[in-house]
Design a protein around this motif. Structure first.
Motif, mmCIF file in Angstrom:
data_model
loop_
_atom_site.group_PDB
_atom_site.id
_atom_site.type_symbol
_atom_site.label_atom_id
_atom_site.label_comp_id
_atom_site.label_asym_id
_atom_site.label_seq_id
_atom_site.Cartn_x
_atom_site.Cartn_y
_atom_site.Cartn_z
ATOM 1 N N GLU A 44 0.811 -1.226 0.000
ATOM 2 C CA GLU A 44 0.000 0.000 0.000
ATOM 3 C C GLU A 44 0.841 1.272 0.000
ATOM 4 O OE1 GLU A 44 -3.842 -1.858 2.476
ATOM 5 O OE2 GLU A 44 -2.107 -1.097 3.544
ATOM 6 N N ARG B 139 -8.236 -5.754 1.323
ATOM 7 C CA ARG B 139 -7.166 -4.734 1.166
ATOM 8 C C ARG B 139 -6.325 -5.021 -0.082
ATOM 9 N NH1 ARG B 139 -3.999 -4.475 6.704
ATOM 10 N NH2 ARG B 139 -2.565 -3.145 5.538
ATOM 11 N N VAL C 114 -5.678 -2.730 -3.449
ATOM 12 C CA VAL C 114 -4.332 -2.391 -3.964
ATOM 13 C C VAL C 114 -4.260 -2.719 -5.457
ATOM 14 C CG1 VAL C 114 -1.888 -3.088 -3.900
ATOM 15 C CG2 VAL C 114 -3.112 -2.680 -1.768
#
Length: 1121
Positions: free
Chosen positions: A287, A326, A330
């Motif tokens: 990230e 998550r 990304v």
């Protein structure tokens, strides 16, 4: 002369290996010379020294390594020592041949050089030499001083020595085998060494070397308990990575990431206890937009590798849905990294990817891999949350990203997406009207991909929305790329389409495609040609009405598209013409065929450049034209075959480099190069060459299949080309094509000999061809790594034996039987390994689905094995029994309750074949197998019941007195099948029909052992049977024979069962040719006529009135004709 030369060289050597070391250094420097002559002379002398003065040579190299002032000579001598002292394919293993004193001196010199060498690159080379030498002598306890020396180095507080010792530990662990066994007793010491070095506060290099050594050791420890002792190193291993990042040392961090990726791939479960922390850290790196792309991509690769490690840690990553969300975010953001480049719009070809960045490429690839490894139940919920957000964004890049991502996850999520088709299709079709052309392009791209991955459900349920949308997109004349892509998507859509779906849209689609064909933009024309070809292929004879409108355009392109820039256009026109020809058939195509063939002939003999796509398209076009024209194609074969054979014989274009070299194999941007790593070698293969080779092999198979005996003149050349390719491991398609061709070649040869078209050859030729093909096929099966191709090989072998079985000798049959044992053993091992995976702590439903699919492939292999054995038994009958005897210990366990239904079915079918084809010789097996067979009549699987009931019928027919004692049990078992409440349900009807047939055989062959007056009417009440058409013909013929001989127990007292018999005849006759042979049908008609003439009118009237009205009509019509 040669001897004088050698004498001269020996004299030179004595001088070179003398006390003055400068002469030897000169020889070593000449080995690196740019002058070919100087280098080859030096190589020749070096080789001679190895043969004649191994001790002096080794000591001289040690001296250069320890004392030469020139670093490049020290480097080369370390490498040469490694090559001459350690075992390798191209060098003899010298070390054991040296004097004890020389060996001691070399070992001491290597350890001393490690301490004194200043060049870091050279130190690594010395470490390599020490590691490899140690690995080859450690088994003989040949270097007792090494471990104490290494432990001394790691405790020396000298970072260079610590790093070197750790590198050697890492290499020793990688050379699994004896070495590791030697190190296992020192695990506790090594653990504390690694622990201390990973915590080294001062040297980043030491920490990375300790990380490498730890990863190598964790991988090589086979005992899970020993491996767990290293668990506490994991936080320190991760700390090595974070410290490198915090210090801005991204190159070091990338090195650490690569090591951790290796660990994730090979020992994922080692990470399980700390998975939350480890994956969490990797996501933070992924990230962090401030980091280099390369670093972020490696962190993503780590997580994807863990997700893909299904076999070693099934289901583990699916337990972390918050991380999946998550990661998905990304990857979506990587897809947003795309520029609106003008070049994209002005592109000449669909492959132009202007504006796409390396982030975009990684995002695409990883979404695909993630969805395949985790499956739709995990990925779709996350995607359906994120896609609407991206699709509603004002930036076109985000809308584009959502559509590209949807296309990427479709393959892995197909099952779940098919259940939510409405939502998926609406999402994509709404974007067909987006203001930005690149978003519209991405929407079309998604429909194309979904047509492939979610077909045929998408086609059957949504054709009325998708096809008009694609037709509309073809009108976007402002954006030729969008038009061209819409045409390509029509191709994807129609490939999974039946003619009845496509036909109503053909008028609109064909007319649009004809407009695009006249477009000035070549890319659009190419897209239109491909789409037309596919539409013709899918609609078949429905395409005839468009033929006269389409073919003139296609021929015009074929004839006029001559210059280099139009090569692909001409190639696609060729493809389109051949597919249209196949669709409409020989009669419609005949007039144009000659003209088209003449153009192809002239192209075939012209000199084409090696990269001309025409070659590959022409190979396929010729084969399609052959399928269309059949035997009329034979005159063209002499032109077609030479270049086709040349393509099939292409050698793979292979580049080999060392796996750790930085040189990128792919230095030719035009060619896609596939790389595989084998051991310490990286192999790069040019895929275009492999694809052409695979196409050519497939075409050879097509010609043999289509032309049958007409293919005879080419059999020898094709066999010698394709048989070696059964073991062509660079490309699966090549192997598959070679496998499929084997029976076709044998069939062609056999037909040619039988029809007298074999240029004077006879059965001896078929025997020679059989001797060439079958052993090669068996050997290839033995080495085949892919389960699916093993199955194809079993099928191919089965077909070959059906064609030319009698030509096999005993030795060849033995080899086949040995291979059958091997296939059963390998399959059982794979199943066992899957059963182990199912016990893993994170195993879940999704993994269960995947395992089920893998096991289904295994079931198929068992079915193919059963067919092969059946063919061997049918071909060789009782003479096969000694081989069957050898196989019993492999087959009998397959009857077990713990085995799958398919394995039980196959085992029963094998015994059925033995009973049917070996007759009296098979009786000795009845004691063993009949009890199994009777029990299997009531198995829960209908397929098993069918095979068992069929077997009982065979045993009744051929078992004679051996079967008698079991008749009562057989009747009771068969009765249970016949009287089962859902016996006539579609799933059960085949078992029912075979049970009825078996009952009939008991009545026929064992009448004296049964209560016929009760059982025959019970059998008659089950007729006619209509599911198993083979058994139906046998049973109805038996009924006919019994009536012909006025079987009283069948007809009953006062002919009371006659109405039932006539009603069975009526039903059988009304069904046409399905339920009885023509001969049986005419016998039935004669019997009914006989009844009409011989029975009293009252009996006749009551018999007639018992029939259905339509049966009465049908019978009247049959009897009157």
């Amino acid at each position: 002369m040669a001897t004088d030369q050698t004498q001269l060289q020996l004299a030179q050597l004595a001088h070179i290996l003398g006390p003055d070391s400068t002469h030897f250094e000169t020889l070593i420097s000449h080995l690196m010379s740019s002058s070919n002559d100087q280098r080859s002379q030096a190589e020749s002398l070096f080789h001679l020294a190895k043969q004649t003065h191994p001790d002096s040579l080794s000591l001289a190299l040690s001296r250069v390594l320890s004392s030469s002032p020139r670093p490049e000579l020290r480097a080369l001598s370390a490498v040469l020592l490694r090559k001459i002292l350690t075992p390798a394919a191209d060098y003899s293993f010298l070390f054991p041949l040296l004097a004890e004193s020389t060996r001691a001196a070399i070992k001491a010199s290597l350890l001393s050089s490690l301490q004194t060498e200043q060049s870091k690159a050279n130190v690594k080379k010395v470490c390599d030499t020490i590691s490899e030498l140690a690995s080859s002598v450690v088994a003989t306890r040949g270097w007792p001083e090494l471990l104490p020396f290494l432990f001394q180095c790691v405790n020396s507080k000298n970072p260079n020595l610590e790093e070197s010792a750790l590198l050697i530990f890492s290499r020793l662990a990688q050379n699994v085998g004896e070495t590791t066994e030697t190190l296992i007793p020192h695990l506790n010491t090594l653990h504390s060494v690694f622990f201390n070095c990973l915590s080294n506060p001062s040297s980043c290099d030491v920490r990375i070397a300790a990380l490498s050594a730890s990863v190598s050791f964790i991988q090589c420890i086979s005992n899970p308990k020993d491996r767990d002792a290293f668990q506490d190193l994991l936080p320190l291993m991760m700390q090595t990575l974070t410290e490198a990042l915090n210090s801005g040392l991204e190159a070091t961090a990338q090195e650490a990431l690569e090591l951790l990726i290796e660990l994730a791939g090979t020992e994922p479960r080692f990470l399980r206890r700390q998975i939350m922390e480890v994956v969490g850290s990797m996501l933070q790196i992924a990230e962090a937009e401030s980091l280099e792309e390369g670093t972020r991509h490696l962190a993503i690769e780590f997580i994807i590798t863990l997700a893909e490690a299904r076999e070693r840690a099934p289901g583990m990553m699916r337990k972390l849905p918050q991380f999946i969300r998550r990661l998905f975010w990304v990857l979506m953001n990587l897809l947003v990294d795309i520029e609106d480049e003008p070049d994209w719009y002005n592109a000449e070809s669909e492959d132009e990817d202007a504006g796409e960045t390396s982030n975009y490429g990684v995002g695409q690839e990883c979404l695909d891999r993630l969805s395949i490894s985790l499956g739709g139940n995990t990925v779709v919920p996350v995607a359906s949350e994120l896609f609407p957000v991206f699709l509603a964004a004002s930036e076109w890049q985000k809308r584009h990203a959502a559509l590209i991502a949807l296309a990427q996850i479709a393959e892995g999520c197909s099952k779940v997406m098919i259940r939510n088709l409405e939502q998926v299709v609406s999402m994509v079709l709404n974007s067909f009207h987006d203001a930005h052309p690149r978003v519209r392009w991405a929407a079309i791209n998604a429909i194309g991909q979904l047509s492939t991955d979610l077909g045929p459900e998408l086609q059957t349920q949504y054709h009325q929305r998708v096809l008009p949308a694609l037709a509309g997109a073809m009108d976007d004349f402002q954006n030729p790329r969008v038009q061209a892509h819409a045409a390509s998507a029509v191709l994807n859509f129609s490939e999974n389409c039946t003619p009845d779906i496509l036909t109503p849209y053909l008028d609109g689609i064909v007319s649009k495609l004809l407009v695009l064909l006249q477009n000035g933009k070549q890319m659009v024309q190419e897209g239109a040609l491909t789409a037309l070809a596919s539409v013709a292929d899918s609609s078949q004879e429905q395409f005839q009405k468009y033929y006269d409108a389409v073919m003139p355009y296609l021929k015009a392109i074929l004839v006029n598209a001559n210059d280099k820039s139009n090569r692909m256009l001409r190639a696609k026109a060729m493809e389109c013409i051949s597919l249209v020809g196949m669709a409409v058939g020989k009669e419609k195509f005949r007039d144009d065929a000659k003209q088209v063939m003449d153009v192809l002939m002239s192209l075939q003999v012209s000199q084409m450049e090696s990269d001309d796509p025409t070659t590959s398209y022409m190979l396929q076009a010729w084969a399609r034209l052959c399928k269309c024209l059949g035997q009329d194609f034979l005159p063209y074969m002499s032109v077609v075959m030479p270049p086709l054979l040349q393509s099939a014989q292409l050698k793979p274009d292979v580049t080999i480099t060392s796996a750790d070299s930085d040189a990128n194999v792919d230095d030719d941007d035009d060619e896609s190069i596939e790389t595989i790593t084998l051991g310490d070698k990286r192999i790069g293969i040019k895929t275009s060459v492999l694809e052409e080779k695979a196409t050519a092999c497939n075409m050879l198979c097509c010609y043999a299949d289509e032309l049958k005996e007409g293919f005879f003149p080419w059999i020898d050349q094709v066999a010698t080309t394709l048989v070696p390719l059964l073991k062509f491991y660079f490309h699966e398609e090549v192997r598959k094509a070679a496998v499929s061709a084997m029976p076709e070649l044998l069939r062609s040869a056999k037909l040619a000999v039988e029809k007298g078209q074999a240029q004077g050859r006879n059965g001896t030729y078929i025997k020679q061809l059989t001797d060439y093909i079958i052993p090669a096929l068996v050997e290839a099966l033995h080495k085949e790594p892919e389960v699916e191709i093993c199955g194809s090989m079993l099928d191919s072998l089965n077909e070959c034996i059906e064609i030319c079985g009698p030509f096999l000798d005993e030795g060849q049959i033995k080899c086949i039987v040995d291979e059958i044992k091997q296939v059963i053993t390998a399959s059982s091992a794979r199943k066992q390994e899957r059963a182990e995976r199912a016990k893993a702590e994170d195993f879940d439903e999704e993994e269960g689905e995947m395992l089920k699919e893998e096991n289904e492939q295994e079931e198929e292999v068992f079915g193919q094995l059963g067919d092969l054995l059946g063919t061997l038994i049918k071909t060789f009958k009782a003479s096969f029994l000694p081989f069957f005897q050898e196989l019993t210990s492999y087959i009998t366990p397959m009857w077990g309750k713990d085995k799958t239904a398919e394995e039980r079915r196959v085992a029963i079918c094998i015994f059925d074949d033995i009973a049917e084809h070996c007759r009296e010789a098979a009786l000795k097996y009845y004691d063993t197998y009949l009890p199994f067979l009777l029990e299997a009549c009531n198995d829960e699987s209908p397929d098993v019941r069918q095979a068992a009931a069929f077997g009982v019928g065979l045993c009744a027919e051929f078992g004679g007195s051996v079967f008698k004692p079991l008749i009562q049990e057989a009747l009771s078992r068969l009765n249970a099948v016949i009287r089962h409440p859902s016996a006539l349900h579609l799933d059960n009807v085949m078992a029912y029909d075979n049970a009825v047939s078996a009952l009939g055989k008991i009545c026929q062959f064992h009448r004296d052992s049964i209560d016929a007056a009760q059982i025959l009417p019970a059998w008659l009440s089950c007729l006619p049977i209509k599911g198993d058409l083979i058994e139906a013909k046998i049973v109805h013929e038996q009924l006919c024979s019994m009536v012909e001989r006025s079987d009283q127990e069948l007809l009953g007292p006062n002919n009371q069962y006659l109405p039932k018999i006539v009603s069975v005849f009526a039903e059988v006759l009304c069904a046409g040719k399905d339920l009885a042979t023509e001969q049986t049908a005419s016998r039935m008609i004669n019997l009914i006529r006989h009844f009409q003439q011989s029975l009293p009118a009252s009996t006749l009237a009551s018999t007639w009135s018992s029939l259905q009205p339509q049966q009465q009509l049908a019978l009247q019509s049959i009897l009157s004709s």
